[in-house]
Design a protein around this motif. Structure first.
Motif: not given
Length: 130
Positions: A8-27
């Motif tokens: 069956p189809q999954k109802a998707l919601s929410g977000k995943l944020i890859p965090v490497g500890g550097g400035k890109d993640s902080i932004v």
């Protein structure tokens, strides 16, 4: 059976944020600071700086997903015997594993930042800074 009939189809919601500890993640975390109520942080292998960035942004520890990446011992043995193993495409590993992790946790989006200077070589960045 086609896959659509088998599961069956999954109802998707929410977000995943890859965090490497550097400035890109902080932004990314800072730009979304008012929208992190349904967010999970994602880091491959534990790093204190990545965990602290997520915690400071307001993502609780129980929503920090930390899969562990290991190297095949056979590859290390091949290196000891003189074989070369080439470049590890870490960005591709993060991209694929974050999308898979998001899906497995029922999350709809993977959101990350990439600084514009990331596509410049170190030599040109140093030359332009002179």
């Amino acid at each position: 059976k086609p896959l659509s009939e088998a599961s069956p189809q999954k109802a998707l919601s929410g977000k995943l944020i890859p965090v490497g500890g550097g400035k890109d993640s902080i932004v990314t975390l800072n730009l979304l600071k008012d929208q992190l109520g349904d967010a999970f942080a994602f880091q491959i292998n534990h790093r204190d700086s990545s965990e602290q960035a997520a915690l400071l942004a307001g993502i609780p520890k129980e929503r920090i997903l930390e899969p562990k990446r290991t190297l095949d011992p056979f590859m290390l043995e091949c290196n000891r015997r003189g074989f070369l193993n080439g470049h590890t495409p870490f960005s591709a590993i993060v991209a694929f594993s974050s999308v898979l992790t998001a899906y497995l946790h029922g999350l709809q989006s993977v959101i990350l930042s990439n600084e514009s200077s990331a596509s410049e070589s170190t030599d040109s960045a140093v030359s332009s800074a002179r």
